[in-house]
Design a protein around this motif. Structure first.
Motif: not given
Length: 893
Positions: A836-847
């Motif tokens: 979940r945390t890694i998903c949040h990082y990647i989504v917020e980065a613009g993926a």
């Protein structure tokens, strides 16, 4: 001369008598109370283990308030001679008394009678035999095998026993005033047992047990003239009100004092997860248990009625804004003169009223002792309250079957709104009532809100709002202006905060055409929102300011969703009138007045302060925040700031955030591995026995000199903990001081750039510092292996949050959506692994969340296949948000 009774002073466990020479020599009696004494205990078959205060006429004097505990290292208070678990030689459950903090095995509760030990008495008996009862409070001495702080007599600390089941008693402390002494003759004498108790540092807010009298019901009066008394009782009740004529077992007889601010605490245990239930136990320890009330046990009315004659009374509402509104409405009904001011301990989710009055957006871990001080020192302010009157609109068409003609509340403190936001709230409430088991986490609730908002946006349910309403404010018809704006939501706002802390009217100084917004000026702010301004609200934007007014006439021509302070309904076509009802008296958290400098009290506050800034990881904080020295050792130096001597934390925050923006050598330690995350907060390191967090909304209330001594500590939730950080080199080591600095070999200009395989290996092994060294030495972070997998793919497979964050910061955006041979992006992979945390990082980065793999699955579908419904809901909501952004961009073009 007064002779103390054996049930007024707790006795010594028989097992510990041989260790208590001070007490045995002093002649403290060890007698059971006589059967006729008010503290006589019930028989075994009648004993009830209580977790709430007993307000019935059969309440037991000195009764404990038990909660289950997992404190396995504390020795059973009854001692080995009476310990049932010791006799059975097996493990049994334990309970802890919230009021005096003793721990016993559950079967051993019965044995407390044999050692004659009762809890601190919370009331006194009325009657002729108690005429000479002292009007002051006696100490309630309890033996402690573990004790913090220092002895009040000798000033030395208490020896801490780290071995489990330690039998040695190290201290004797009072449950009322919290004074503690060494358990020896030289520190604790007989005079301490018999001296009056001061009730401690919070004596001004503690309701003494001498004020609370238990009245005995006469046994023959009701039987003698039953019918006559009943008729008389009814007549008196009809004149006095619904509560005044009823007999109560307890009477409050206060002794007014201008120095006292007695406090009633109302706790909603359902607010903030399990926070309410836990914090109530802390209040039972610091206060008289009979001034702490559980709102789930009948509401606030009974307590307010009972304490209505207490002078200078204050109220602390522990819960969300709904809890505060409930208490204010009850005060309106009781018509107390003067009304007691209400303070707030925010335990809800929105907490907009709490933010307005400086109590913050939610309770974190501030010590209850500090909260009590803030309530006592807080400023009394006024809060406008507004009447809502709705009646059917006779000119409207046929009624909607699903609509109601009544509002959920007839008064509001925060806001009244209609349109888009009310529809989303209504959908959430209806779904939660239908399936409460699906709404058991804040994360899931927020995802539902996001999904509902997106669905309503696509359906356009609120786009025609302006066609079906008419708004008249102070006689001025705003309907033409509203029809021109075409808002999807209209808010009538009483306080500056709305929707979990946003400021829809804008920040002070941004609205030159209007008067500054206040919560006590008798004016409402009327604001319109388009979908664009609603989206901008979460990032500091505001709505369209329509007007400020004293009265509103709102006419709707069809059923429209509305909400009153978060309580929604679908209201049929109506004529709604809003007018000022009254003003509630509230307590606003004040800025600390004492500006003690970092140095001695005789020295003035310097014009400038040079303070070292150190940051602490969440891992270390959760493990060590009760041990200041260890937490200081675990902190990581960040740099040094120079601020004015009278700076508050808001100003200090700006200086700290500039640290890593400065060039090398300008004061910041730019060689640190991790940058400061945007979610950091200050830690108070001086005003309590442990570190605690300071809410960002309260930073303007705290001076730098109040929370720090030569060094400021900040909590960074994304900093690596001590256990996860690589070992720092020793001072004599030739290795550079930063653990992630490039090695001398890689700093050589003639060295070849690192191979891609080395980078992949570092990502696979979760070796964050090695990866950074290779990158600084010229390594290519966009390298792919033979299967087209990027370094991000490998970092996700290893579950390395720090490597993922570093790669997201130092790689071009196109890497985010790079796919390997089977079409999987790094986000697909993280979703399938339920990270979940890694998903949040990647989504917020613009993926992109719309990318599909070779099987046609989006990241959301991969999370669903992995059976992580909460992650799938989050990805779905972000996918909706990306679609809205794309539509807005296309419209703009």
């Amino acid at each position: 001369m007064w002779r103390y009774r054996s049930w007024d002073v707790p006795q010594i466990p028989a097992e510990a008598l041989h260790t208590q020479k001070a007490i045995t020599k002093s002649g403290l009696p060890h007698l059971a109370p006589p059967p006729s004494a008010p503290g006589a205990l019930c028989g075994e078959s009648e004993r009830q283990i209580r977790s709430t205060v007993d307000w019935s006429e059969s309440a037991t004097y000195g009764e404990h308030i038990w909660f289950e505990t997992n404190v396995s290292g504390d020795f059973c208070y009854v001692g080995e001679q009476y310990c049932v678990a010791k006799m059975l030689q097996k493990s049994v459950s334990r309970r802890k008394c919230a009021a005096c903090k003793i721990v016993v095995h559950t079967p051993c509760i019965e044995q407390l009678e044999k050692i004659n030990f009762r809890c601190k008495p919370s009331f006194r008996e009325s009657g002729s035999r108690n005429v000479r009862e002292p009007t002051f409070v006696r100490h309630h001495w309890v033996h402690r095998r573990r004790q913090d702080g220092k002895c009040r007599h000798c000033g030395k600390g208490f020896q801490q026993k780290f071995t489990f089941h330690s039998k040695e008693i190290v201290a004797i402390s009072c449950s009322w005033c919290k004074q503690a002494y060494h358990s020896k003759v030289s520190c604790f004498m007989l005079q301490q047992i018999e001296e009056p108790c001061s009730l401690g540092v919070h004596a001004a807010v503690v309701i003494p047990p001498t004020w609370i009298l238990r009245a005995r019901r006469p046994q023959n009066t009701l039987k003698a003239s039953k019918k006559k008394k009943r008729a008389s009782f009814k007549r008196k009740s009809s004149k006095k009100g619904p509560e005044e004529g009823r007999w109560r077992p307890f009477i409050i007889r206060p002794t007014p004092s201008p120095l006292m601010k007695p406090l009633l605490v109302f706790v909603n245990p359902k607010s903030g997860g399990n926070q309410g239930a836990k914090i109530m136990q802390s209040f039972l320890w610091y206060l008289n248990p009979r001034q702490v009330f559980d709102l789930s046990q009948g509401g606030p009315r009974e307590a307010l009625e009972m304490y209505r004659k207490v002078h200078n009374l204050r109220i602390l509402a522990c819960g969300g804004d709904g809890t505060v509104g409930w208490i204010l409405s009850t005060l309106d009904q009781l018509r107390l003169k003067p009304p007691p001011p209400v303070a707030i301990l925010p335990l809800g989710t929105g907490n907009d009223l709490a933010r307005t009055l400086n109590w913050g957006g939610g309770y974190t871990d501030e010590p209850v002792s500090k909260i009590l001080s803030h309530v006592e020192e807080g400023n009394v302010v006024q809060l406008d309250r507004w009447d809502l009157r709705a009646e059917p609109n006779p000119e409207a068409g046929p009624e909607d079957d699903g609509a109601t003609d009544r509002l959920p509340l007839d008064v509001f403190n925060n806001y009244f709104s209609l349109g888009f936001d009310a529809h989303v709230t209504l959908e959430f409430h209806e779904s939660r009532e239908a399936n409460p088991e699906k709404f058991n986490s804040r994360f899931r609730n927020k995802m539902f809100y996001a999904g509902t908002a997106f669905s309503d946006f696509l359906a356009g349910g609120s786009k025609d709002l302006a066609k079906h309403i008419r708004v008249v404010c102070d006689g001025t018809d705003l309907t033409p202006k509203i029809q021109e704006l075409k808002p999807q939501c209209i808010v009538f706002l009483n306080i500056p905060r709305y929707c979990a802390g946003t400021m829809p009217w804008g920040h002070p100084g941004e609205h030159h055409d209007f008067e500054p917004q206040r919560h006590d000026d008798g004016y409402l702010e009327v604001i319109g929102f388009t979908m664009t301004s609603l989206a901008a609200l979460q990032v500091g934007g505001h709505g369209e300011r329509l007007t400020q007014c004293r009265e509103v006439l709102l006419i709707t021509s069809k059923a429209i969703p509305v909400q009153v302070d978060g309580e929604p309904c679908r209201l049929a076509a109506s004529r709604i009138r809003i007018a000022l009802r009254n003003q509630a008296t509230m307590v606003q958290k004040a800025k600390r007045r004492s500006t003690a400098p970092l140095h001695s009290d005789q020295q003035p506050v310097p014009e400038q302060l040079q303070i070292q800034v150190s940051r602490v990881s969440m891992h270390d904080y959760e493990a060590l925040h009760y041990d200041k020295e260890q937490l200081r050792e675990a902190s990581v130096p960040l740099g040094t700031v120079v601020v004015p001597g009278d700076s508050d934390l808001e100003l200090c925050r700006a200086h700290i955030e500039r640290l890593q923006q400065e060039p090398e050598g300008a004061g910041a330690q730019s060689s640190m591995c991790q940058k400061l995350s945007p979610k950091w907060c200050f830690l108070d390191a001086t005003t309590a026995s442990r570190f605690y967090r300071i809410d960002r909304a309260q930073e303007h209330l705290n001076y730098v000199t109040e929370i720090a001594q030569d060094e400021i500590y900040i909590l960074d939730p994304e900093l690596l903990g001590a256990s996860a950080r690589p070992n720092l080199p020793t001072p004599t080591s030739p290795v550079p001081t930063s653990p992630c600095s490039p090695t001398p070999r890689l700093l050589q200009g003639d060295a070849a750039p690192p191979a891609g395989e080395e980078l992949i290996e570092a990502a696979r092994r979760n070796d964050f510092c090695k990866l950074q060294e290779l990158h600084r030495a010229g390594g290519d972070l966009t390298h792919r292996d033979e299967r087209s997998r990027t370094l991000l793919h490998h970092a996700v497979s290893a579950g390395s949050k720090d490597v993922v964050r570093y790669l997201l910061e130092h790689t071009p955006p196109e890497i985010l959506d790079a796919a390997e041979e089977n079409g999987e992006t790094c986000l697909h992979q993280a979703a399938a692994l339920r990270q979940r945390t890694i998903c949040h990082y990647i989504v917020e980065a613009g993926a992109s969340l719309m990318k599909t793999d070779q099987q046609g699955d989006t990241p959301r579908q991969r999370a669903e296949k992995a059976q992580d419904t909460e992650l799938a809901a989050y990805l779905a909501s972000r996918q909706h948000y990306q679609m809205i952004q794309r539509e807005d961009q296309e419209t703009a073009v």
